[in-house]
Design an enzyme around this catalytic site. Structure first.
Site, mmCIF file in Angstrom:
data_model
loop_
_atom_site.group_PDB
_atom_site.id
_atom_site.type_symbol
_atom_site.label_atom_id
_atom_site.label_comp_id
_atom_site.label_asym_id
_atom_site.label_seq_id
_atom_site.Cartn_x
_atom_site.Cartn_y
_atom_site.Cartn_z
ATOM 1 N N PHE A 75 15.782 16.776 5.390
ATOM 2 C CA PHE A 75 14.534 16.174 4.928
ATOM 3 C C PHE A 75 14.701 14.651 4.923
ATOM 4 O O PHE A 75 15.695 14.139 4.407
ATOM 5 C CB PHE A 75 14.182 16.695 3.535
ATOM 6 C CG PHE A 75 12.790 16.331 3.113
ATOM 7 C CD1 PHE A 75 11.707 17.096 3.514
ATOM 8 C CD2 PHE A 75 12.558 15.206 2.336
ATOM 9 C CE1 PHE A 75 10.418 16.749 3.143
ATOM 10 C CE2 PHE A 75 11.268 14.857 1.963
ATOM 11 C CZ PHE A 75 10.193 15.624 2.360
ATOM 12 N N ASP B 259 20.222 19.765 -2.284
ATOM 13 C CA ASP B 259 18.789 19.565 -2.462
ATOM 14 C C ASP B 259 18.156 20.955 -2.541
ATOM 15 O O ASP B 259 18.200 21.724 -1.569
ATOM 16 C CB ASP B 259 18.211 18.752 -1.290
ATOM 17 C CG ASP B 259 16.742 18.395 -1.494
ATOM 18 O OD1 ASP B 259 16.043 19.112 -2.228
ATOM 19 O OD2 ASP B 259 16.303 17.396 -0.889
ATOM 20 N N TYR C 269 7.044 20.046 -7.997
ATOM 21 C CA TYR C 269 5.639 20.296 -7.638
ATOM 22 C C TYR C 269 5.449 21.340 -6.555
ATOM 23 O O TYR C 269 4.327 21.610 -6.154
ATOM 24 C CB TYR C 269 4.959 18.985 -7.210
ATOM 25 C CG TYR C 269 5.707 18.189 -6.153
ATOM 26 C CD1 TYR C 269 5.638 18.524 -4.813
ATOM 27 C CD2 TYR C 269 6.492 17.095 -6.520
ATOM 28 C CE1 TYR C 269 6.330 17.800 -3.861
ATOM 29 C CE2 TYR C 269 7.189 16.359 -5.572
ATOM 30 C CZ TYR C 269 7.099 16.716 -4.244
ATOM 31 O OH TYR C 269 7.797 16.004 -3.310
ATOM 32 N N LYS C 270 6.545 21.938 -6.070
ATOM 33 C CA LYS C 270 6.403 22.971 -5.032
ATOM 34 C C LYS C 270 6.324 24.348 -5.701
ATOM 35 O O LYS C 270 5.329 24.664 -6.332
ATOM 36 C CB LYS C 270 7.555 22.846 -4.036
ATOM 37 C CG LYS C 270 7.431 21.556 -3.204
ATOM 38 C CD LYS C 270 8.635 21.263 -2.345
ATOM 39 C CE LYS C 270 8.384 19.988 -1.533
ATOM 40 N NZ LYS C 270 9.599 19.373 -1.044
ATOM 41 N N ARG D 250 3.583 25.709 9.019
ATOM 42 C CA ARG D 250 4.275 26.375 7.911
ATOM 43 C C ARG D 250 3.294 27.187 7.061
ATOM 44 O O ARG D 250 2.190 26.721 6.765
ATOM 45 C CB ARG D 250 4.950 25.350 6.996
ATOM 46 C CG ARG D 250 5.952 24.462 7.673
ATOM 47 C CD ARG D 250 6.785 23.680 6.651
ATOM 48 N NE ARG D 250 5.965 22.873 5.749
ATOM 49 C CZ ARG D 250 6.477 22.095 4.797
ATOM 50 N NH1 ARG D 250 7.799 22.050 4.600
ATOM 51 N NH2 ARG D 250 5.685 21.383 4.024
HETATM 52 C C1 LIG Z 1 9.668 17.966 -0.878
HETATM 53 C C2 LIG Z 1 11.082 17.555 -0.680
HETATM 54 C C3 LIG Z 1 11.582 16.376 -1.236
HETATM 55 C C4 LIG Z 1 10.656 15.449 -1.958
HETATM 56 O O1 LIG Z 1 11.268 14.390 -2.572
HETATM 57 P P1 LIG Z 1 10.407 13.495 -3.582
HETATM 58 O O2 LIG Z 1 11.297 12.380 -3.913
HETATM 59 O O3 LIG Z 1 10.077 14.362 -4.761
HETATM 60 O O4 LIG Z 1 9.170 13.067 -2.885
HETATM 61 C C5 LIG Z 1 12.930 16.101 -1.073
HETATM 62 N N1 LIG Z 1 13.729 16.936 -0.377
HETATM 63 C C6 LIG Z 1 13.265 18.062 0.195
HETATM 64 C C7 LIG Z 1 14.187 18.947 0.950
HETATM 65 C C8 LIG Z 1 11.927 18.399 0.071
HETATM 66 O O5 LIG Z 1 11.464 19.495 0.646
#
Ligand SMILES: *Cc1c(COP(=O)(O)O)cnc(C)c1O
Length: 412
Positions: A127, A197, A222-223, A371
Protein backbone atom coordinates in the site's frame (compact mmCIF):
# COMPACT_ATOMS: atom_id res chain seq x y z
CA UNK A 1 -21.81 -29.14 -11.36
CA UNK A 2 -25.19 -27.70 -10.48
CA UNK A 3 -25.63 -23.95 -10.68
CA UNK A 4 -25.86 -21.82 -7.59
CA UNK A 5 -29.39 -20.44 -7.26
CA UNK A 6 -30.74 -17.46 -5.41
CA UNK A 7 -32.93 -19.86 -3.41
CA UNK A 8 -29.90 -21.76 -2.15
CA UNK A 9 -28.38 -18.50 -0.99
CA UNK A 10 -31.64 -17.40 0.61
CA UNK A 11 -31.59 -20.60 2.65
CA UNK A 12 -28.10 -19.73 3.89
CA UNK A 13 -29.42 -16.33 4.94
CA UNK A 14 -32.25 -17.92 6.89
CA UNK A 15 -29.85 -19.85 9.12
CA UNK A 16 -27.02 -17.31 9.19
CA UNK A 17 -25.99 -16.73 12.83
CA UNK A 18 -24.95 -13.15 11.93
CA UNK A 19 -28.19 -12.20 10.14
CA UNK A 20 -29.42 -9.97 12.97
CA UNK A 21 -26.57 -7.50 12.58
CA UNK A 22 -27.72 -6.08 9.25
CA UNK A 23 -30.55 -4.18 10.94
CA UNK A 24 -28.03 -2.45 13.14
CA UNK A 25 -26.69 -0.56 10.10
CA UNK A 26 -28.10 2.36 8.12
CA UNK A 27 -28.36 0.88 4.63
CA UNK A 28 -31.05 2.00 2.25
CA UNK A 29 -33.24 -0.63 0.59
CA UNK A 30 -31.95 -1.85 -2.72
CA UNK A 31 -28.37 -0.80 -2.05
CA UNK A 32 -25.73 -3.48 -2.60
CA UNK A 33 -22.79 -2.13 -0.64
CA UNK A 34 -19.71 -4.18 -1.51
CA UNK A 35 -17.20 -1.57 -0.43
CA UNK A 36 -16.98 -2.07 3.32
CA UNK A 37 -13.31 -2.92 2.83
CA UNK A 38 -12.79 0.74 1.94
CA UNK A 39 -15.33 2.57 4.11
CA UNK A 40 -17.44 0.51 6.48
CA UNK A 41 -21.19 1.19 6.72
CA UNK A 42 -22.72 3.37 9.44
CA UNK A 43 -23.90 1.54 12.57
CA UNK A 44 -27.27 2.94 13.69
CA UNK A 45 -25.92 3.43 17.21
CA UNK A 46 -23.22 5.81 16.03
CA UNK A 47 -25.32 8.87 15.20
CA UNK A 48 -27.08 8.87 18.57
CA UNK A 49 -23.85 8.29 20.45
CA UNK A 50 -22.11 11.11 18.58
CA UNK A 51 -25.02 13.42 19.26
CA UNK A 52 -24.78 12.61 22.98
CA UNK A 53 -21.05 13.29 22.92
CA UNK A 54 -21.51 16.62 21.17
CA UNK A 55 -24.52 17.90 23.11
CA UNK A 56 -24.10 16.46 26.59
CA UNK A 57 -20.42 15.75 26.99
CA UNK A 58 -19.05 18.68 25.03
CA UNK A 59 -21.99 21.08 25.18
CA UNK A 60 -22.83 20.67 28.86
CA UNK A 61 -19.87 18.90 30.38
CA UNK A 62 -17.26 21.04 28.61
CA UNK A 63 -13.71 20.63 29.94
CA UNK A 64 -14.76 18.30 32.78
CA UNK A 65 -15.66 15.65 30.21
CA UNK A 66 -11.98 14.84 29.73
CA UNK A 67 -12.33 12.92 32.98
CA UNK A 68 -16.09 12.57 33.58
CA UNK A 69 -16.93 11.23 30.12
CA UNK A 70 -13.81 9.12 29.76
CA UNK A 71 -12.31 11.18 26.93
CA UNK A 72 -8.77 11.08 28.31
CA UNK A 73 -8.57 7.30 28.48
CA UNK A 74 -10.46 6.63 25.23
CA UNK A 75 -7.31 5.70 23.25
CA UNK A 76 -6.41 2.95 25.72
CA UNK A 77 -9.99 1.85 26.39
CA UNK A 78 -10.72 1.41 22.69
CA UNK A 79 -7.29 -0.13 22.13
CA UNK A 80 -8.17 -2.76 24.75
CA UNK A 81 -11.41 -3.48 22.87
CA UNK A 82 -9.56 -3.93 19.57
CA UNK A 83 -6.96 -6.18 21.24
CA UNK A 84 -9.03 -9.41 21.26
CA UNK A 85 -9.71 -9.03 17.54
CA UNK A 86 -6.00 -9.17 16.76
CA UNK A 87 -4.71 -11.54 19.42
CA UNK A 88 -3.20 -8.77 21.54
CA UNK A 89 -3.26 -8.43 25.33
CA UNK A 90 -4.63 -5.61 27.44
CA UNK A 91 -2.26 -2.66 27.43
CA UNK A 92 -0.72 -3.44 24.05
CA UNK A 93 -2.97 -1.41 21.71
CA UNK A 94 -3.83 2.29 21.49
CA UNK A 95 -6.38 3.88 19.17
CA UNK A 96 -4.76 6.99 17.77
CA UNK A 97 -3.74 8.98 14.72
CA UNK A 98 -3.86 7.43 11.26
CA UNK A 99 -2.41 4.14 10.06
CA UNK A 100 0.27 6.12 8.23
CA UNK A 101 1.40 7.92 11.38
CA UNK A 102 1.32 4.75 13.46
CA UNK A 103 3.50 2.98 10.91
CA UNK A 104 5.99 5.81 11.20
CA UNK A 105 6.03 5.47 14.99
CA UNK A 106 6.53 1.70 14.79
CA UNK A 107 9.34 1.98 12.23
CA UNK A 108 11.06 4.59 14.40
CA UNK A 109 10.87 2.31 17.43
CA UNK A 110 12.00 -0.80 15.55
CA UNK A 111 15.04 1.03 14.16
CA UNK A 112 16.08 1.98 17.69
CA UNK A 113 15.58 -1.50 19.10
CA UNK A 114 17.57 -3.01 16.23
CA UNK A 115 20.07 -0.15 16.39
CA UNK A 116 22.97 -2.04 14.84
CA UNK A 117 21.11 -2.43 11.54
CA UNK A 118 19.77 0.15 9.11
CA UNK A 119 17.76 -1.63 6.40
CA UNK A 120 13.97 -1.33 6.18
CA UNK A 121 12.60 -4.10 3.99
CA UNK A 122 9.23 -4.09 2.24
CA UNK A 123 7.64 -5.36 -0.94
CA UNK A 124 6.94 -3.51 -4.16
CA UNK A 125 3.24 -2.92 -4.63
CA UNK A 126 2.64 -2.58 -0.89
CA UNK A 127 0.00 0.00 0.00
CA UNK A 128 1.57 3.32 -1.05
CA UNK A 129 1.40 5.08 2.31
CA UNK A 130 3.52 2.31 3.86
CA UNK A 131 6.21 2.90 1.26
CA UNK A 132 5.93 6.68 1.55
CA UNK A 133 6.44 6.46 5.32
CA UNK A 134 9.77 4.73 4.74
CA UNK A 135 10.71 7.43 2.24
CA UNK A 136 9.78 10.17 4.72
CA UNK A 137 11.77 8.49 7.48
CA UNK A 138 14.81 8.57 5.22
CA UNK A 139 14.67 12.37 5.13
CA UNK A 140 15.51 12.33 8.83
CA UNK A 141 17.68 9.22 8.70
CA UNK A 142 19.50 9.29 5.33
CA UNK A 143 21.63 6.39 6.58
CA UNK A 144 18.57 4.12 6.51
CA UNK A 145 18.31 1.97 3.40
CA UNK A 146 14.89 1.21 1.93
CA UNK A 147 14.98 -2.22 0.31
CA UNK A 148 11.94 -2.94 -1.84
CA UNK A 149 11.72 -6.39 -3.34
CA UNK A 150 9.31 -8.39 -5.47
CA UNK A 151 6.57 -9.97 -3.30
CA UNK A 152 7.47 -13.51 -4.35
CA UNK A 153 11.11 -12.99 -3.30
CA UNK A 154 10.40 -11.41 0.06
CA UNK A 155 11.39 -14.32 2.29
CA UNK A 156 14.76 -14.64 0.51
CA UNK A 157 15.59 -11.05 1.42
CA UNK A 158 15.03 -11.45 5.13
CA UNK A 159 18.62 -11.61 6.40
CA UNK A 160 20.80 -10.30 9.21
CA UNK A 161 21.31 -6.92 7.51
CA UNK A 162 17.62 -6.06 7.91
CA UNK A 163 16.45 -4.09 10.94
CA UNK A 164 12.73 -4.14 10.24
CA UNK A 165 10.30 -5.64 7.76
CA UNK A 166 7.16 -3.64 6.96
CA UNK A 167 4.45 -5.82 5.45
CA UNK A 168 0.69 -5.77 4.92
CA UNK A 169 -1.10 -8.95 5.89
CA UNK A 170 -4.01 -8.73 3.42
CA UNK A 171 -3.00 -7.07 0.15
CA UNK A 172 -5.20 -4.11 -0.76
CA UNK A 173 -5.44 -5.01 -4.43
CA UNK A 174 -5.56 -8.78 -4.57
CA UNK A 175 -6.79 -9.62 -1.08
CA UNK A 176 -3.99 -12.19 -0.78
CA UNK A 177 -3.20 -13.14 2.85
CA UNK A 178 0.39 -13.34 4.05
CA UNK A 179 1.08 -16.03 6.66
CA UNK A 180 1.68 -13.72 9.62
CA UNK A 181 3.04 -16.42 11.92
CA UNK A 182 5.33 -17.95 9.33
CA UNK A 183 6.80 -14.63 8.14
CA UNK A 184 7.27 -13.44 11.73
CA UNK A 185 9.04 -16.67 12.68
CA UNK A 186 11.31 -16.46 9.65
CA UNK A 187 12.12 -12.79 10.40
CA UNK A 188 12.87 -13.45 14.07
CA UNK A 189 15.30 -16.23 13.12
CA UNK A 190 17.33 -13.52 11.38
CA UNK A 191 16.91 -11.02 14.21
CA UNK A 192 14.51 -8.93 12.10
CA UNK A 193 11.59 -7.07 13.69
CA UNK A 194 8.28 -6.93 11.82
CA UNK A 195 5.70 -4.14 11.54
CA UNK A 196 2.41 -5.58 10.26
CA UNK A 197 -0.17 -3.44 8.51
CA UNK A 198 -3.51 -4.97 9.46
CA UNK A 199 -5.74 -2.45 7.66
CA UNK A 200 -7.58 -5.11 5.67
CA UNK A 201 -7.34 -7.77 8.39
CA UNK A 202 -8.96 -6.52 11.57
CA UNK A 203 -12.67 -7.26 11.68
CA UNK A 204 -12.37 -9.43 8.58
CA UNK A 205 -10.03 -12.34 9.29
CA UNK A 206 -8.82 -13.87 12.52
CA UNK A 207 -5.48 -12.44 13.63
CA UNK A 208 -3.28 -13.78 16.43
CA UNK A 209 -0.41 -11.34 16.97
CA UNK A 210 0.78 -12.74 20.28
CA UNK A 211 0.39 -16.31 19.07
CA UNK A 212 2.90 -15.35 16.39
CA UNK A 213 5.15 -13.43 18.78
CA UNK A 214 4.57 -10.27 16.71
CA UNK A 215 6.46 -7.05 17.44
CA UNK A 216 4.41 -4.13 16.06
CA UNK A 217 1.21 -3.70 14.07
CA UNK A 218 -1.02 -0.89 12.89
CA UNK A 219 -4.28 -0.69 10.99
CA UNK A 220 -7.37 1.21 9.98
CA UNK A 221 -10.49 2.03 11.96
CA UNK A 222 -12.76 2.98 9.07
CA UNK A 223 -12.76 -0.20 6.97
CA UNK A 224 -14.05 -3.46 8.44
CA UNK A 225 -14.32 -1.90 11.92
CA UNK A 226 -16.97 0.59 10.69
CA UNK A 227 -15.47 3.46 12.68
CA UNK A 228 -16.48 6.20 10.22
CA UNK A 229 -14.65 8.27 7.62
CA UNK A 230 -11.13 9.05 8.77
CA UNK A 231 -11.68 7.25 12.09
CA UNK A 232 -8.55 6.95 14.23
CA UNK A 233 -6.32 3.98 13.56
CA UNK A 234 -4.67 1.68 16.12
CA UNK A 235 -1.14 0.71 17.02
CA UNK A 236 -0.01 -2.54 18.67
CA UNK A 237 3.31 -2.65 20.50
CA UNK A 238 4.18 -5.97 22.15
CA UNK A 239 4.61 -5.57 25.91
CA UNK A 240 8.25 -6.63 25.72
CA UNK A 241 9.09 -3.79 23.33
CA UNK A 242 7.19 -0.99 25.05
CA UNK A 243 10.01 0.27 27.30
CA UNK A 244 12.70 -0.29 24.67
CA UNK A 245 12.34 2.73 22.41
CA UNK A 246 11.75 6.44 22.74
CA UNK A 247 8.86 7.52 20.51
CA UNK A 248 10.05 9.46 17.46
CA UNK A 249 6.82 11.45 17.66
CA UNK A 250 7.25 12.45 21.28
CA UNK A 251 4.07 14.32 22.17
CA UNK A 252 2.71 15.52 25.45
CA UNK A 253 0.01 12.84 25.62
CA UNK A 254 2.77 10.23 25.56
CA UNK A 255 4.61 11.91 28.41
CA UNK A 256 4.53 10.09 31.74
CA UNK A 257 2.92 13.16 33.31
CA UNK A 258 1.26 15.29 30.62
CA UNK A 259 -0.09 17.74 33.15
CA UNK A 260 3.28 18.18 34.85
CA UNK A 261 4.19 20.44 31.90
CA UNK A 262 7.88 19.64 32.15
CA UNK A 263 10.24 21.05 29.50
CA UNK A 264 11.89 17.67 29.16
CA UNK A 265 10.18 14.70 27.53
CA UNK A 266 9.96 11.55 29.62
CA UNK A 267 7.89 8.77 28.04
CA UNK A 268 5.10 6.96 29.86
CA UNK A 269 6.19 3.52 31.02
CA UNK A 270 3.51 1.71 29.04
CA UNK A 271 1.84 1.82 25.61
CA UNK A 272 0.66 5.38 26.32
CA UNK A 273 4.06 6.60 25.23
CA UNK A 274 2.90 5.94 21.68
CA UNK A 275 0.23 8.61 21.96
CA UNK A 276 1.23 11.93 20.53
CA UNK A 277 -1.27 14.81 20.71
CA UNK A 278 -4.73 15.34 22.16
CA UNK A 279 -7.06 12.44 21.26
CA UNK A 280 -9.68 13.26 18.57
CA UNK A 281 -12.68 12.52 20.76
CA UNK A 282 -15.44 12.67 18.13
CA UNK A 283 -13.56 10.31 15.85
CA UNK A 284 -12.81 7.96 18.73
CA UNK A 285 -16.47 7.83 19.76
CA UNK A 286 -17.43 6.77 16.22
CA UNK A 287 -14.69 4.16 16.21
CA UNK A 288 -15.81 2.81 19.56
CA UNK A 289 -19.36 2.26 18.26
CA UNK A 290 -17.99 0.18 15.40
CA UNK A 291 -15.61 -1.76 17.62
CA UNK A 292 -18.27 -2.41 20.28
CA UNK A 293 -20.30 -4.38 17.77
CA UNK A 294 -17.40 -6.80 17.37
CA UNK A 295 -17.50 -7.60 21.09
CA UNK A 296 -20.79 -9.39 20.34
CA UNK A 297 -19.59 -11.46 17.40
CA UNK A 298 -17.47 -14.52 17.11
CA UNK A 299 -14.64 -13.75 14.67
CA UNK A 300 -14.60 -17.37 13.53
CA UNK A 301 -18.23 -16.95 12.37
CA UNK A 302 -17.37 -13.66 10.66
CA UNK A 303 -14.46 -15.24 8.83
CA UNK A 304 -16.47 -18.30 7.85
CA UNK A 305 -19.25 -16.19 6.34
CA UNK A 306 -16.75 -13.91 4.64
CA UNK A 307 -15.17 -16.92 2.92
CA UNK A 308 -18.58 -18.26 1.91
CA UNK A 309 -19.67 -14.89 0.48
CA UNK A 310 -16.43 -14.66 -1.47
CA UNK A 311 -16.73 -18.23 -2.72
CA UNK A 312 -20.32 -17.65 -3.86
CA UNK A 313 -19.21 -14.48 -5.69
CA UNK A 314 -16.36 -16.24 -7.50
CA UNK A 315 -18.60 -19.16 -8.42
CA UNK A 316 -21.44 -16.97 -9.70
CA UNK A 317 -19.02 -14.81 -11.69
CA UNK A 318 -17.74 -17.98 -13.33
CA UNK A 319 -21.26 -19.19 -14.08
CA UNK A 320 -22.72 -15.90 -15.33
CA UNK A 321 -19.81 -13.70 -16.45
CA UNK A 322 -17.11 -16.11 -17.63
CA UNK A 323 -17.00 -14.83 -21.21
CA UNK A 324 -17.15 -11.13 -20.41
CA UNK A 325 -13.47 -10.25 -19.94
CA UNK A 326 -13.11 -10.62 -16.16
CA UNK A 327 -9.99 -12.21 -14.73
CA UNK A 328 -9.92 -13.21 -11.06
CA UNK A 329 -7.11 -11.23 -9.38
CA UNK A 330 -7.64 -12.72 -5.90
CA UNK A 331 -6.65 -16.19 -4.74
CA UNK A 332 -9.31 -18.73 -5.59
CA UNK A 333 -8.52 -20.61 -2.36
CA UNK A 334 -10.72 -19.14 0.40
CA UNK A 335 -8.02 -19.66 3.01
CA UNK A 336 -5.62 -17.39 1.12
CA UNK A 337 -8.13 -14.65 0.32
CA UNK A 338 -9.10 -11.90 2.78
CA UNK A 339 -12.27 -9.84 2.87
CA UNK A 340 -12.55 -8.73 -0.73
CA UNK A 341 -12.63 -10.31 -4.16
CA UNK A 342 -10.88 -8.53 -7.03
CA UNK A 343 -11.21 -8.90 -10.77
CA UNK A 344 -9.12 -7.40 -13.52
CA UNK A 345 -10.99 -5.93 -16.46
CA UNK A 346 -9.66 -3.60 -19.14
CA UNK A 347 -12.77 -1.41 -18.77
CA UNK A 348 -12.88 -1.82 -15.00
CA UNK A 349 -13.25 1.85 -14.17
CA UNK A 350 -16.17 2.50 -16.51
CA UNK A 351 -17.87 -0.76 -15.52
CA UNK A 352 -17.64 0.21 -11.84
CA UNK A 353 -19.31 3.56 -12.58
CA UNK A 354 -22.15 1.80 -14.39
CA UNK A 355 -22.55 -0.60 -11.44
CA UNK A 356 -22.70 2.32 -9.02
CA UNK A 357 -25.43 3.90 -11.11
CA UNK A 358 -27.38 0.69 -10.42
CA UNK A 359 -26.74 0.83 -6.66
CA UNK A 360 -24.04 -1.81 -6.67
CA UNK A 361 -21.07 -0.20 -4.94
CA UNK A 362 -17.56 -1.57 -5.22
CA UNK A 363 -14.37 0.32 -6.02
CA UNK A 364 -11.54 0.51 -8.49
CA UNK A 365 -7.77 0.49 -8.12
CA UNK A 366 -5.44 1.41 -10.94
CA UNK A 367 -4.75 0.16 -13.48
CA UNK A 368 -7.54 -2.40 -13.90
CA UNK A 369 -8.64 -3.82 -10.54
CA UNK A 370 -12.30 -3.94 -9.50
CA UNK A 371 -12.74 -4.71 -5.81
CA UNK A 372 -15.83 -6.17 -4.15
CA UNK A 373 -15.83 -6.20 -0.34
CA UNK A 374 -17.34 -9.07 1.64
CA UNK A 375 -18.60 -7.72 4.96
CA UNK A 376 -20.45 -10.43 6.89
CA UNK A 377 -22.15 -8.12 9.38
CA UNK A 378 -24.33 -6.41 6.78
CA UNK A 379 -24.21 -8.41 3.56
CA UNK A 380 -26.66 -11.19 2.82
CA UNK A 381 -25.85 -14.21 0.68
CA UNK A 382 -28.67 -13.17 -1.68
CA UNK A 383 -26.94 -9.83 -2.20
CA UNK A 384 -24.11 -11.69 -3.88
CA UNK A 385 -26.52 -13.23 -6.35
CA UNK A 386 -28.11 -9.86 -7.10
CA UNK A 387 -24.69 -8.21 -7.50
CA UNK A 388 -23.55 -10.73 -10.11
CA UNK A 389 -26.86 -10.38 -11.96
CA UNK A 390 -26.27 -6.61 -12.19
CA UNK A 391 -22.70 -7.12 -13.38
CA UNK A 392 -23.93 -9.43 -16.11
CA UNK A 393 -26.66 -7.03 -17.18
CA UNK A 394 -24.21 -4.10 -17.37
CA UNK A 395 -21.85 -6.16 -19.51
CA UNK A 396 -24.35 -7.76 -21.84
CA UNK A 397 -26.16 -4.46 -22.48
CA UNK A 398 -22.82 -2.59 -22.75
CA UNK A 399 -24.33 -0.04 -20.38
CA UNK A 400 -20.82 0.73 -19.13
CA UNK A 401 -19.73 2.01 -22.54
CA UNK A 402 -20.60 5.66 -22.10
CA UNK A 403 -18.25 8.64 -22.13
CA UNK A 404 -19.29 9.90 -18.70
CA UNK A 405 -18.29 6.59 -17.11
CA UNK A 406 -14.72 7.04 -18.35
CA UNK A 407 -14.16 10.35 -16.56
CA UNK A 408 -11.95 9.66 -13.56
CA UNK A 409 -13.17 10.99 -10.24
CA UNK A 410 -10.71 12.28 -7.60
CA UNK A 411 -11.62 9.35 -5.32
CA UNK A 412 -11.96 5.95 -6.96
C1 LIG B 1 -6.46 1.82 3.94
C2 LIG B 1 -5.04 1.49 4.20
C3 LIG B 1 -4.19 2.39 4.84
C4 LIG B 1 -4.69 3.76 5.18
O1 LIG B 1 -3.82 4.52 5.92
P1 LIG B 1 -4.35 5.89 6.56
O2 LIG B 1 -3.15 6.51 7.12
O3 LIG B 1 -5.37 5.52 7.59
O4 LIG B 1 -4.97 6.69 5.47
C5 LIG B 1 -2.90 1.98 5.13
N1 LIG B 1 -2.47 0.75 4.77
C6 LIG B 1 -3.26 -0.12 4.12
C7 LIG B 1 -2.74 -1.46 3.74
C8 LIG B 1 -4.56 0.22 3.80
O5 LIG B 1 -5.34 -0.63 3.15
Amino acid sequence: MTTLTRETLARLDATDPLRGFRDEFELRDGLLYLDGNSLGALPRATAARLEETVRDEWGSGLIDSWLNAGWKDAPMRIGDKIAPLIGAAEGEVVAADSTSVNIFKALGAALQINGGRRVVLSERGNFPTDLYMIQGLRVLRPDVEARLVAPEDLLDHIDTSVAVLLLTQVHYKTGRIRDLAEVTRHAHEQGVLVVWDLSHSTGSIEVDLNGAGADFAAGCGYKFLNGGPGAPAYLFVAHRHQPRAQPVLAGWFGHRDPFGFDDVYAPAADVRRYLCGTPPVLGLVGLECGVDMFARVNMAEVRKKSMQLGRAFVRLMREHCHDLGFELASPEDDAQRGGHVSYRHEHGYAIMQALKARSLIGDFRDPDIMRFGMTPLYLRYQDIYDAVAIIREVMVSRAWDRPEYRVRAAVT
